[in-house]
Write a protein that holds these residues in place. Structure first.
Motif, PDB file in Angstrom:
ATOM      1  N   PRO A  90       0.832  -1.217   0.000  1.00  0.00           N
ATOM      2  CA  PRO A  90       0.000   0.000   0.000  1.00  0.00           C
ATOM      3  C   PRO A  90       0.864   1.264   0.000  1.00  0.00           C
ATOM      4  CG  PRO A  90      -0.790  -1.574   1.626  1.00  0.00           C
ATOM      5  CD  PRO A  90       0.531  -2.094   1.140  1.00  0.00           C
ATOM      6  N   THR A  91       0.494   2.210  -0.833  1.00  0.00           N
ATOM      7  CA  THR A  91       1.233   3.467  -0.918  1.00  0.00           C
ATOM      8  C   THR A  91       0.952   4.328   0.313  1.00  0.00           C
ATOM      9  OG1 THR A  91       1.109   3.430  -3.328  1.00  0.00           O
ATOM     10  CG2 THR A  91       1.564   5.551  -2.292  1.00  0.00           C
ATOM     11  N   VAL A  92       2.003   4.914   0.842  1.00  0.00           N
ATOM     12  CA  VAL A  92       1.897   5.829   1.980  1.00  0.00           C
ATOM     13  C   VAL A  92       2.080   7.249   1.462  1.00  0.00           C
ATOM     14  CG1 VAL A  92       2.899   6.543   4.186  1.00  0.00           C
ATOM     15  CG2 VAL A  92       2.789   4.100   3.589  1.00  0.00           C
ATOM     16  N   GLY A  93       1.191   8.158   1.853  1.00  0.00           N
ATOM     17  CA  GLY A  93       1.280   9.533   1.372  1.00  0.00           C
ATOM     18  C   GLY A  93       2.440  10.285   1.979  1.00  0.00           C
ATOM     19  N   LEU A  94       2.256  10.817   3.190  1.00  0.00           N
ATOM     20  CA  LEU A  94       3.282  11.559   3.916  1.00  0.00           C
ATOM     21  C   LEU A  94       3.559  10.850   5.227  1.00  0.00           C
ATOM     22  CD1 LEU A  94       5.029  14.077   4.637  1.00  0.00           C
ATOM     23  CD2 LEU A  94       2.915  15.139   5.492  1.00  0.00           C
ATOM     24  N   SER A  95       4.808  10.533   5.486  1.00  0.00           N
ATOM     25  CA  SER A  95       5.168   9.890   6.748  1.00  0.00           C
ATOM     26  C   SER A  95       6.028  10.834   7.578  1.00  0.00           C
ATOM     27  CB  SER A  95       5.930   8.581   6.503  1.00  0.00           C
ATOM     28  OG  SER A  95       6.077   7.848   7.706  1.00  0.00           O
ATOM     29  N   LEU A  96       5.675  10.966   8.850  1.00  0.00           N
ATOM     30  CA  LEU A  96       6.448  11.762   9.799  1.00  0.00           C
ATOM     31  C   LEU A  96       7.076  10.833  10.832  1.00  0.00           C
ATOM     32  CD1 LEU A  96       3.922  14.686  10.478  1.00  0.00           C
ATOM     33  CD2 LEU A  96       5.788  14.615   8.798  1.00  0.00           C
ATOM     34  N   LEU A  97       7.942  11.386  11.648  1.00  0.00           N
ATOM     35  CA  LEU A  97       8.624  10.612  12.681  1.00  0.00           C
ATOM     36  C   LEU A  97       8.563  11.391  13.983  1.00  0.00           C
ATOM     37  CD1 LEU A  97      10.416   8.117  13.378  1.00  0.00           C
ATOM     38  CD2 LEU A  97      12.397   9.520  12.768  1.00  0.00           C
ATOM     39  N   ALA A  98       8.171  10.710  15.066  1.00  0.00           N
ATOM     40  CA  ALA A  98       8.078  11.370  16.363  1.00  0.00           C
ATOM     41  C   ALA A  98       8.781  10.558  17.442  1.00  0.00           C
ATOM     42  CB  ALA A  98       6.610  11.582  16.740  1.00  0.00           C
ATOM     43  N   SER A 158      -7.535  13.842   5.728  1.00  0.00           N
ATOM     44  CA  SER A 158      -7.716  13.462   4.322  1.00  0.00           C
ATOM     45  C   SER A 158      -7.174  12.069   4.019  1.00  0.00           C
ATOM     46  CB  SER A 158      -7.015  14.480   3.419  1.00  0.00           C
ATOM     47  OG  SER A 158      -7.520  15.774   3.623  1.00  0.00           O
ATOM     48  N   GLY A 159      -6.591  11.428   4.995  1.00  0.00           N
ATOM     49  CA  GLY A 159      -6.040  10.091   4.786  1.00  0.00           C
ATOM     50  C   GLY A 159      -4.693  10.093   4.086  1.00  0.00           C
ATOM     51  N   LEU A 160      -4.049  11.255   4.025  1.00  0.00           N
ATOM     52  CA  LEU A 160      -2.762  11.356   3.337  1.00  0.00           C
ATOM     53  C   LEU A 160      -1.572  11.249   4.283  1.00  0.00           C
ATOM     54  CD1 LEU A 160      -3.562  14.248   0.820  1.00  0.00           C
ATOM     55  CD2 LEU A 160      -3.560  11.775   0.395  1.00  0.00           C
ATOM     56  N   LEU A 161      -1.840  11.294   5.595  1.00  0.00           N
ATOM     57  CA  LEU A 161      -0.765  11.170   6.579  1.00  0.00           C
ATOM     58  C   LEU A 161      -0.659   9.728   7.046  1.00  0.00           C
ATOM     59  CD1 LEU A 161       1.335  12.715   8.330  1.00  0.00           C
ATOM     60  CD2 LEU A 161      -0.445  12.904  10.081  1.00  0.00           C
ATOM     61  N   ASP A 162       0.548   9.245   7.092  1.00  0.00           N
ATOM     62  CA  ASP A 162       0.820   7.888   7.570  1.00  0.00           C
ATOM     63  C   ASP A 162       0.262   7.714   8.985  1.00  0.00           C
ATOM     64  OD1 ASP A 162       1.853   5.410   8.231  1.00  0.00           O
ATOM     65  OD2 ASP A 162       3.958   6.002   8.055  1.00  0.00           O
TER      66      ASP A 162
END
Length: 555
Positions: A206-214, A270-274
């Motif tokens: 599955p394609t992931v839109g934008l992924s961040l790291l915390a 919008s479902g675009l964030l991981d």
């Protein structure tokens, strides 16, 4: 136990007496400038930063350094920024020989854990003095204490030819979408959305839109720091510094940044964030990015470099990332290239437990020498580079290894010790007229993949840097970078900053993941929490530190 320092009131009184006695015994320790060991010596070293390419000084280049200096290192590299390890050192009173404390130098200086290097440098550090040059006065600790406890390890007179941070998109994204303008967060969002709709899966995943790291302190790199860069402010850590008044303000309290985080909230809605952005660990993040299924990132090049190399090594040029100077709206400019002048502050110190500080400073001086820097940048003559017509040249096959082998540093040792002493920056030339580093516009362009070159050509530029506002577009920051101004250990400011960061780690993810209708309520709670933590007092005290630095640097 060689060194004990002041402790908080949490310890019982009898322990305090013992600690005070130990402290007084060691406080009179002086460096014997004429005492130096002979033969091989091994120093322990602690770094607050990880070093995934550490070669244990067993590579060809590091063996050459050992041969020339007689020094080897037994090193420990932290994954948590030294936040736990350094206080434990101070509590135990026992220190490694060499320490790279990152932002925790003030704690060590306050604990009298580091020696004043002034006399050692004067007698044994000609190369160190040469590298720092006119910036040598920036090594002084403070107006009240002009000792030198840390040798800054950032590049001196650096010319930046590549952006260090920005919004990243896979090359195939812009290529498939016809090279759209990527200037604002709306442009960035549209590219992710359109590409994800056309490509719901990549390589069967599955394609992931934008992924961040915390993951712990890394939340600042991909999640919170971009907020000030995207809203027209330079990187000054947790504070925004007014360029006119030099007043400090915790940057989250800027109205512009609230709107940036509102946009991230929208990306999530919008479902675009991981969905794993705030639970994934660093290794999981790298593995995900290395798989090639993450369309967009907001990160620093050094943090995701391992994944970028892995993609290149796997032949996935189209899955590698380009970097764009995205801001919230077009009214803002990305300050990535704003000039700070030379940065004092973060670097390496020699601890009071080091039994041979003369050998230690000589070792650091060798790394700063022409020979040491050429080894760290070019490698060994005849093995990693050749001399052609009196000039250093890296053969094509060797350059290919540099660009494509993810373990090149560890295997060769080229660059393995580079962060332990001050280096000349890109563009600085030696006595032969050659640059100390191999980085140059031509070298950087030659190292681009064919896909990168195609993308850049379609954006009518030659380098990623060309997409950004240049350093000439901004004034030089007279205070340098506020994030590396030492904060007094155990001070009220340090305690408030830690409380505030704990609040940030809780409230920012909560605001991003909230329902859009609840965002303002969560944000108001965030701001109220900071006020209750006495953030205004922290701003007042940090302003004093900024103005003190300006005075120290003669600005």
């Amino acid at each position: 136990m060689k060194r004990i320092i002041k402790k908080s009131g949490l310890l019982i009184a009898t322990t305090m007496l013992v600690l005070a006695g130990c402290q007084n015994d060691s406080a009179s320790k002086k460096v014997d400038l004429d005492k130096e060991s002979t033969g091989p010596v091994s120093f322990t070293l602690f770094s607050a930063d990880p070093h995934p390419q550490w070669d244990k000084m067993e590579s060809p280049v590091s063996k050459k350094v050992k041969e020339e200096t007689g020094v080897s290192l037994e090193a420990e590299f932290d994954v948590a920024g030294g936040e736990q390890k350094i206080p434990l050192m101070i509590a135990s009173g026992e220190y490694p020989d060499l320490i790279l404390p990152k932002g925790n130098a003030a704690k060590l200086v306050e604990a009298e854990a580091l020696i004043d290097l002034t006399d050692l440098i004067d007698k044994y550090g000609p190369n160190l003095k040469k590298v720092y040059g006119d910036y040598f006065n920036r090594l002084k600790w403070s107006n009240e204490d002009e000792g030198i406890y840390i040798l800054p390890t950032s590049q001196v007179n650096q010319t930046y030819w590549a952006p260090g941070t920005g919004f990243m998109l896979q090359n195939d994204v812009v290529k498939q979408l016809g090279y759209p303008e990527i200037r604002t967060v709306k442009d960035f969002e549209k590219a992710i959305k359109d590409y994800k709709e056309k490509n719901p899966s990549i390589d069967g995943q599955p394609t992931v839109g934008l992924s961040l790291l915390a993951d712990d302190w890394r939340i600042q790199i991909t999640t919170t720091n971009p907020a000030f860069l995207a809203t027209g402010a330079p990187d000054d850590g947790e504070f925004y510094i007014d360029p006119e008044t030099f007043e400090a303000k915790m940057h989250y309290r800027r109205a512009e940044e609230k709107e940036y985080f509102r946009w991230l909230n929208h990306m999530n809605d919008s479902g675009l964030l991981d969905k794993e952005s705030f639970v994934q660990k660093y290794d999981q993040y790298l593995a995900k990015v290395s798989s090639g299924r993450v369309i967009g990132l907001i990160d620093a090049d050094w943090e995701m470099a391992e994944a970028q190399r892995a993609l290149r090594e796997a032949g996935k040029e189209e899955r590698m990332y380009g970097m764009y100077p995205v801001t919230l709206t077009e009214e803002f400019e990305h300050h990535n290239f704003q000039d700070t002048g030379y940065l004092g502050g973060w670097g390496i110190g020699i601890s009071v437990d080091n039994e041979d500080p003369v050998r230690a400073i000589k070792f650091l001086d060798y790394l700063a020498s022409d020979e040491g820097q050429i080894l760290q940048n070019w490698g060994i003559e005849g093995e990693h580079h050749e001399i052609v017509d009196g000039k250093r040249v890296i053969p094509e096959d060797e350059m290919k290894e540099r660009n494509n082998n993810a373990n090149y540093v560890k295997q060769t040792g080229v660059g393995a010790l580079k962060g332990f002493a001050p280096p000349y920056g890109d563009g600085v030339v030696d006595s032969t007229g050659q640059t100390y580093t191999i980085a140059s516009p031509d070298q950087i362009k030659d190292a681009y993949t064919e896909t990168e070159k195609e993308v850049l050509t379609n954006y009518n530029v030659e380098m990623w840097k060309d997409l950004y506002p240049q350093k000439e577009d901004f004034p030089v920051k007279p205070w340098g970078a506020a994030f590396n101004i030492p904060v007094p250990g155990g001070s009220e400011l340090e305690l408030i900053m830690q409380k505030s960061l704990d609040i940030v780690k809780k409230r920012v993810p909560e605001a991003i993941l909230a329902k859009p209708d609840d965002f303002d309520k969560v944000w108001d709670t965030f701001m109220n929490d900071l006020e209750k933590a006495d953030v205004e007092k922290a701003e007042e005290e940090y302003t004093k530190l900024v103005k003190s630095r300006l005075e120290l640097w003669g600005k």
